[in-house]
Design a protein around this motif. Structure first.
Motif, short mmCIF file in Angstrom:
data_model
loop_
_atom_site.label_atom_id
_atom_site.label_comp_id
_atom_site.label_asym_id
_atom_site.label_seq_id
_atom_site.Cartn_x
_atom_site.Cartn_y
_atom_site.Cartn_z
N LEU A 1 -1.02 -26.19 26.70
CA LEU A 1 -1.69 -27.44 27.05
C LEU A 1 -0.66 -28.52 27.38
O LEU A 1 -0.81 -29.27 28.34
CB LEU A 1 -2.59 -27.90 25.91
N ALA A 2 0.39 -28.60 26.57
CA ALA A 2 1.44 -29.58 26.82
C ALA A 2 2.16 -29.29 28.13
O ALA A 2 2.39 -30.19 28.94
CB ALA A 2 2.44 -29.58 25.66
N ALA A 3 2.51 -28.04 28.34
CA ALA A 3 3.21 -27.67 29.56
C ALA A 3 2.36 -27.95 30.80
O ALA A 3 2.90 -28.31 31.86
CB ALA A 3 3.59 -26.19 29.52
N SER A 4 1.04 -27.82 30.66
CA SER A 4 0.14 -28.01 31.79
C SER A 4 -0.13 -29.48 32.10
O SER A 4 -0.74 -29.78 33.13
CB SER A 4 -1.20 -27.30 31.53
N SER B 1 6.20 -30.61 12.99
CA SER B 1 7.07 -29.59 13.56
C SER B 1 6.62 -29.21 14.97
O SER B 1 7.44 -29.12 15.89
CB SER B 1 7.07 -28.35 12.66
N ALA B 2 5.31 -28.99 15.12
CA ALA B 2 4.78 -28.64 16.44
C ALA B 2 4.99 -29.77 17.44
O ALA B 2 5.27 -29.53 18.62
CB ALA B 2 3.30 -28.30 16.34
N ARG B 3 4.89 -31.00 16.97
CA ARG B 3 5.10 -32.14 17.85
C ARG B 3 6.51 -32.14 18.45
O ARG B 3 6.69 -32.46 19.62
CB ARG B 3 4.86 -33.45 17.09
N ILE B 4 7.50 -31.77 17.66
CA ILE B 4 8.87 -31.70 18.16
C ILE B 4 8.97 -30.67 19.28
O ILE B 4 9.56 -30.92 20.34
CB ILE B 4 9.84 -31.34 17.01
N LEU C 1 6.54 -29.52 21.22
CA LEU C 1 5.77 -29.93 22.40
C LEU C 1 6.49 -31.04 23.17
O LEU C 1 6.45 -31.07 24.40
CB LEU C 1 4.38 -30.40 21.98
N ALA C 2 7.14 -31.94 22.45
CA ALA C 2 7.88 -33.02 23.10
C ALA C 2 9.05 -32.46 23.89
O ALA C 2 9.42 -33.00 24.95
CB ALA C 2 8.37 -34.03 22.07
N ASP C 3 9.66 -31.38 23.39
CA ASP C 3 10.75 -30.74 24.14
C ASP C 3 10.22 -30.08 25.42
O ASP C 3 10.89 -30.07 26.44
CB ASP C 3 11.44 -29.68 23.27
N ILE C 4 9.01 -29.54 25.34
CA ILE C 4 8.41 -28.90 26.51
C ILE C 4 8.02 -29.93 27.56
O ILE C 4 8.29 -29.76 28.75
CB ILE C 4 7.17 -28.07 26.10
#
Length: 253
Positions: free
Chosen positions: A47-50, A86-89, A91-94
């Protein structure tokens, strides 16, 4: 969209079914992912990548060493940290351009209602029936489509429950909330790691399609995966007019 966004999402934009309009719909969307574990990790990453405009993650758990076999949004260095953070980190990198909200909390009905009402679509990536039913009730009440997934051992399932049409079933039509179901935990039953990636990715795909209004969703169908023999089965699910959540009597109250 600016030039960087046009380049980042160019492979989506090239698809006739998506184009500029579809990608803009993603950028304008608010998606709620409940559970940042095995299913929530791949779902949120795609979802983040999209390019989903705002992605809210809800999980009250912390990263454990046993999670790392399948929960790919987390790393060894983050053991002990809140899963949502942790997941936020990751996703922010993506995709650093999207808005990310990480909530370390166990949401009650009132909080769920608030979060669901502000969402375009909701993904249930949890592992227990009580939470699944609470999420379903909120989605029916606020007319927000729900993408549900589950995996245990070598078996997976995914479906969409879309209350906007008034003719599709909700989660409680399939698994009535007044019936007793036994929660099967990965900690005792085990789970084949790649299957959560398959089902979580499918949840992301269904959510993206719903946001853009393309294709046919899994509403009214339950897709079942036997990962040991790699066989898919699909079964039809009808709306129960006597359902305690979306039935005629419940909706007339």
């Amino acid at each position: 969209m600016n030039d960087d966004q046009l380049l980042r999402y160019s492979r989506h934009i090239l698809l006739d079914q998506i184009g500029i309009e579809g990608q803009q719909a993603l950028l304008d969307a608010r998606v709620l992912v409940i559970g940042a574990g095995g299913l929530g990790s791949p779902a949120a990453m795609y979802l983040a990548a999209s390019g989903v405009g705002q992605l809210t993650l809800v999980d009250d758990d912390t990263v454990d060493l046993t999670n790392l076999q399948r929960q790919i949004a987390h790393t060894t260095q983050r053991v002990g940290q809140p899963k949502a953070a942790s997941a936020r980190i990751t996703l922010a990198d993506i995709n650093p351009e999207i808005a990310l909200v990480a909530l370390q909390e166990r949401v009650d009905d009132a909080r769920l209602a608030e979060l669901v009402a502000a969402s375009t679509v909701v993904l249930d990536c949890t592992d227990n029936f009580a939470t699944r039913h609470a999420v379903n009730r909120a989605c029916v009440a606020h007319q927000v489509p729900l993408v549900s997934g589950a995996v245990i051992r070598f078996d997976g399932q995914v479906s969409v429950f879309d209350p906007r049409t008034g003719s599709q079933p909700c989660y409680s039509c399939l698994f009535p909330q007044d019936q007793a179901f036994t929660d099967e935990a990965c900690s005792t039953m085990g789970v084949f790691a790649p299957l959560v990636g398959v089902v979580g990715s499918m949840q992301a795909a269904e959510a993206l399609k719903l946001i853009m209004g393309i294709g046919a969703s899994l509403a009214g169908r339950l897709l079942l995966l036997d990962g040991l023999h790699m066989e898919w089965n699909s079964m039809r699910v009808a709306r129960d007019p006597c359902c305690a959540v979306c039935g005629d009597a419940a909706l007339s109250v």
